[in-house]
Write a protein that holds these residues in place. Structure first.
Motif, PDB file in Angstrom:
ATOM      1  N   LYS A  87       8.095  -7.314  -8.734  1.00 30.53           N
ATOM      2  CA  LYS A  87       8.709  -8.607  -8.372  1.00 30.53           C
ATOM      3  C   LYS A  87       9.456  -8.482  -7.049  1.00 30.53           C
ATOM      4  N   GLU A  88      10.193  -7.375  -6.908  1.00 28.01           N
ATOM      5  CA  GLU A  88      10.937  -7.123  -5.654  1.00 28.01           C
ATOM      6  C   GLU A  88       9.977  -6.893  -4.488  1.00 28.01           C
ATOM      7  N   VAL A  89       8.893  -6.208  -4.795  1.00 22.76           N
ATOM      8  CA  VAL A  89       7.883  -5.936  -3.766  1.00 22.76           C
ATOM      9  C   VAL A  89       7.377  -7.263  -3.189  1.00 22.76           C
ATOM     10  N   LEU A  90       7.171  -8.236  -4.079  1.00 25.87           N
ATOM     11  CA  LEU A  90       6.716  -9.558  -3.618  1.00 25.87           C
ATOM     12  C   LEU A  90       7.813 -10.278  -2.864  1.00 25.87           C
ATOM     13  N   LYS A  91       9.021 -10.241  -3.452  1.00 28.70           N
ATOM     14  CA  LYS A  91      10.140 -10.986  -2.875  1.00 28.70           C
ATOM     15  C   LYS A  91      10.432 -10.544  -1.436  1.00 28.70           C
ATOM     16  N   TYR A  92      10.435  -9.209  -1.201  1.00 26.05           N
ATOM     17  CA  TYR A  92      10.792  -8.708   0.135  1.00 26.05           C
ATOM     18  C   TYR A  92       9.563  -8.349   0.972  1.00 26.05           C
ATOM     19  N   ASP A  93       8.398  -8.687   0.466  1.00 23.31           N
ATOM     20  CA  ASP A  93       7.150  -8.451   1.173  1.00 23.31           C
ATOM     21  C   ASP A  93       7.019  -6.985   1.607  1.00 23.31           C
ATOM     22  N   LEU A  94       6.974  -6.092   0.622  1.00 21.69           N
ATOM     23  CA  LEU A  94       6.956  -4.653   0.896  1.00 21.69           C
ATOM     24  C   LEU A  94       5.549  -4.079   0.739  1.00 21.69           C
ATOM     25  N   ASP A  95       5.258  -3.047   1.536  1.00 24.54           N
ATOM     26  CA  ASP A  95       4.100  -2.190   1.286  1.00 24.54           C
ATOM     27  C   ASP A  95       4.503  -1.235   0.158  1.00 24.54           C
ATOM     28  N   PHE A  96       3.529  -0.780  -0.604  1.00 22.03           N
ATOM     29  CA  PHE A  96       3.899   0.180  -1.656  1.00 22.03           C
ATOM     30  C   PHE A  96       2.819   1.235  -1.839  1.00 22.03           C
ATOM     31  N   VAL A  97       3.278   2.424  -2.233  1.00 20.71           N
ATOM     32  CA  VAL A  97       2.355   3.528  -2.525  1.00 20.71           C
ATOM     33  C   VAL A  97       1.912   3.414  -3.976  1.00 20.71           C
ATOM     34  N   ILE A  98       0.659   3.745  -4.213  1.00 19.40           N
ATOM     35  CA  ILE A  98       0.183   4.003  -5.581  1.00 19.40           C
ATOM     36  C   ILE A  98      -0.186   5.481  -5.623  1.00 19.40           C
ATOM     37  N   HIS A  99       0.547   6.244  -6.440  1.00 26.53           N
ATOM     38  CA  HIS A  99       0.254   7.677  -6.538  1.00 26.53           C
ATOM     39  C   HIS A  99      -0.234   8.083  -7.916  1.00 26.53           C
ATOM     40  N   SER A 100      -0.095   7.166  -8.906  1.00 28.31           N
ATOM     41  CA  SER A 100      -0.435   7.522 -10.285  1.00 28.31           C
ATOM     42  C   SER A 100      -1.058   6.327 -10.996  1.00 28.31           C
ATOM     43  N   ASP A 101      -1.839   6.632 -12.026  1.00 23.51           N
ATOM     44  CA  ASP A 101      -2.541   5.595 -12.782  1.00 23.51           C
ATOM     45  C   ASP A 101      -1.629   4.492 -13.308  1.00 23.51           C
ATOM     46  N   TRP A 102      -0.458   4.906 -13.827  1.00 25.42           N
ATOM     47  CA  TRP A 102       0.389   3.902 -14.490  1.00 25.42           C
ATOM     48  C   TRP A 102       0.824   2.801 -13.531  1.00 25.42           C
ATOM     49  N   GLN A 103       0.896   3.126 -12.232  1.00 22.41           N
ATOM     50  CA  GLN A 103       1.325   2.112 -11.249  1.00 22.41           C
ATOM     51  C   GLN A 103       0.242   1.064 -10.991  1.00 22.41           C
ATOM     52  N   LEU A 104      -0.970   1.332 -11.490  1.00 24.04           N
ATOM     53  CA  LEU A 104      -2.065   0.384 -11.281  1.00 24.04           C
ATOM     54  C   LEU A 104      -2.024  -0.774 -12.268  1.00 24.04           C
ATOM     55  N   LYS A 105      -1.197  -0.613 -13.322  1.00 18.02           N
ATOM     56  CA  LYS A 105      -1.064  -1.701 -14.294  1.00 18.02           C
ATOM     57  C   LYS A 105      -0.218  -2.825 -13.699  1.00 18.02           C
ATOM     58  N   ASN A 106      -0.396  -4.024 -14.260  1.00 19.64           N
ATOM     59  CA  ASN A 106       0.396  -5.192 -13.836  1.00 19.64           C
ATOM     60  C   ASN A 106       0.304  -5.503 -12.346  1.00 19.64           C
ATOM     61  N   LEU A 107      -0.787  -5.092 -11.718  1.00 19.20           N
ATOM     62  CA  LEU A 107      -0.948  -5.460 -10.309  1.00 19.20           C
ATOM     63  C   LEU A 107      -1.443  -6.897 -10.262  1.00 19.20           C
ATOM     64  N   GLU A 108      -0.511  -7.827 -10.255  1.00 15.90           N
ATOM     65  CA  GLU A 108      -0.939  -9.227 -10.333  1.00 15.90           C
ATOM     66  C   GLU A 108      -1.568  -9.700  -9.021  1.00 15.90           C
ATOM     67  N   GLU A 109      -2.336 -10.768  -9.158  1.00 17.69           N
ATOM     68  CA  GLU A 109      -3.026 -11.421  -8.031  1.00 17.69           C
ATOM     69  C   GLU A 109      -2.227 -11.432  -6.727  1.00 17.69           C
ATOM     70  N   GLY A 110      -0.988 -11.931  -6.845  1.00 19.77           N
ATOM     71  CA  GLY A 110      -0.167 -12.153  -5.661  1.00 19.77           C
ATOM     72  C   GLY A 110       0.027 -10.904  -4.822  1.00 19.77           C
ATOM     73  N   LEU A 111       0.000  -9.744  -5.476  1.00 23.15           N
ATOM     74  CA  LEU A 111       0.260  -8.484  -4.768  1.00 23.15           C
ATOM     75  C   LEU A 111      -0.868  -8.076  -3.822  1.00 23.15           C
ATOM     76  N   LYS A 112      -2.014  -8.703  -3.957  1.00 21.90           N
ATOM     77  CA  LYS A 112      -3.133  -8.217  -3.145  1.00 21.90           C
ATOM     78  C   LYS A 112      -2.971  -8.536  -1.655  1.00 21.90           C
ATOM     79  N   TYR A 113      -1.979  -9.352  -1.326  1.00 18.52           N
ATOM     80  CA  TYR A 113      -1.703  -9.600   0.094  1.00 18.52           C
ATOM     81  C   TYR A 113      -0.757  -8.552   0.677  1.00 18.52           C
ATOM     82  N   ASN A 114      -0.082  -7.832  -0.209  1.00 17.91           N
ATOM     83  CA  ASN A 114       0.769  -6.733   0.265  1.00 17.91           C
ATOM     84  C   ASN A 114      -0.114  -5.536   0.615  1.00 17.91           C
ATOM     85  N   ARG A 115       0.372  -4.730   1.584  1.00 21.03           N
ATOM     86  CA  ARG A 115      -0.412  -3.552   1.944  1.00 21.03           C
ATOM     87  C   ARG A 115      -0.143  -2.444   0.930  1.00 21.03           C
ATOM     88  N   LEU A 116      -1.217  -1.869   0.450  1.00 18.88           N
ATOM     89  CA  LEU A 116      -1.106  -0.858  -0.605  1.00 18.88           C
ATOM     90  C   LEU A 116      -1.585   0.484  -0.053  1.00 18.88           C
TER      91      LEU A 116
END
Ligand SMILES: *Cc1c(COP(=O)(O)O)cnc(C)c1O
Length: 346
Positions: A87-116
């Protein structure tokens, strides 16, 4: 007021960015984790914003400070710590790292505009997907509509030019990421100077920006950690100084005391290390106290109460001390405690 301070030379900070720009044509990421290696985000961003294309931080708190200053991309280097933080990632328009499987859950639609930033483990064996899982993870993301990707990894020994692991990591990164046209990022400070082939699209120098090494490449020290002498006493031959009586005078000596100790982030040291008074070298004696360090003046009576003692400075930088006490410049900088005022020199 207690005269203990960390001076931060902002022109040297800016100079260091120019040195980095001479050494690469890639985009430069401003690495601001640990509140800019202890030098504070606001002041550092003001200086480096014109030189960098994006930033990285460890926490949302840090990201918010950067966001208040700059509209450039800000990367969460360890991604989210729990899935709610998206939610914060969306609010502040942040790029984020994915380093582990568990972080791939709950990747909602809206996040696909953020750089991953997808992290590949190339041999540091800390975070990231192994090579055999990397491609399938990219496929999963692409199928979900995530197309704004950066492929990244991190070196274990980049400071050590010629260490065999460096080429191993570089070759694996090249092999696994070659077929993808996404942006790529691998190099930290050491790799910027030692491995030009590792620069790819975005380099991520941290410690070199803050003057913690690479002086042979023109990097300048940025910090001066200093405190004024509050007392000078005459210690007789055979008398000890400080806790644990860890130093004994081998002759009558003048001993200066400064109000700077391990509670200020100076390391707990038992051995004598060099310090500087008006460009002259002296040595600490005895064990570091919480709020004090003692300095052996020998028979030099020209030094006075009120003179500055520099633990490291712009001429004799912090990694000289770091090497002599088996630590690294990163730790000396990030340990400086918040009770030490920071004064910024233009
Ligand atoms: C801290 C960090 C850097 C910067 O490393 P330096 O050695 O300080 O240049 C680069 N990349 C990642 C992922 C980091 O965590």
């Amino acid at each position: 007021m207690r005269d203990t301070e960390l001076q931060i030379n902002l022109s040297n900070l800016s100079h260091n960015l120019n040195i980095l720009k001479k050494n690469t044509t890639s985009e430069i990421q401003g690495v601001l984790k640990a509140f800019s290696y202890g030098l504070e985000i606001n002041e550092v961003v003001d200086v480096i914003d014109e030189h960098v294309s994006c930033y990285s931080v460890m926490s949302i708190d840090e990201a918010i400070l950067v966001r208040n200053k700059s509209s450039k991309p800000i990367l969460l280097l360890q991604g989210v710590y729990d899935l709610d933080e998206y939610k914060e990632v969306l609010k502040y328009d942040l790029d984020f790292v994915i380093h582990s499987d568990w972080q791939l859950k709950n990747l909602e639609e809206g996040l696909k505009y953020n750089r991953l930033w997808l992290k590949l483990n190339t041999g540091l064996n800390r975070l990231g997907f192994n090579a055999d899982k990397f491609e399938s993870t990219i496929k999963v993301l692409e199928e979900k509509g995530f197309k704004n990707l950066v492929l990244m990894s991190h070196f274990a020994c980049a400071d050590d030019k010629g260490h065999p692991l460096n080429n191993k990591q570089l070759q694996l990164f090249e092999k696994v990421t070659k077929k993808f046209s996404y942006k790529k990022s691998l190099a930290n400070s050491g790799a910027v100077f030692n491995y030009p082939k590792s620069h790819y699209d975005i380099v991520r120098p941290g410690i070199s920006v803050y003057g913690g090494g690479f002086y042979e490449h023109g990097i300048k020290p940025v910090t001066n950690f200093r405190s004024k002498i509050i007392s000078i006493r005459n210690v007789k031959k055979g008398d000890s100084v400080g806790y644990e009586a860890s130093w004994t005078a081998d002759k009558d000596s003048l001993v200066a005391v400064i109000s700077l100790g391990y509670a200020d982030g100076y390391p707990l040291i038992y051995k004598d290390v060099p310090v500087f008074i008006d460009d002259k070298q002296f040595h600490t004696i005895g064990r570091t106290s919480m709020d004090m360090v003692c300095v052996n003046l020998g028979d030099d009576s020209s030094v006075k109460v009120g003179d500055w003692v520099e633990m490291w400075n712009f001429k004799t930088p912090l990694n000289t001390l770091a090497k002599s006490i088996n630590t690294i410049s990163y730790q000396l900088l990030t340990n400086i405690s918040r009770r030490v005022p920071k004064n910024y020199l233009e």
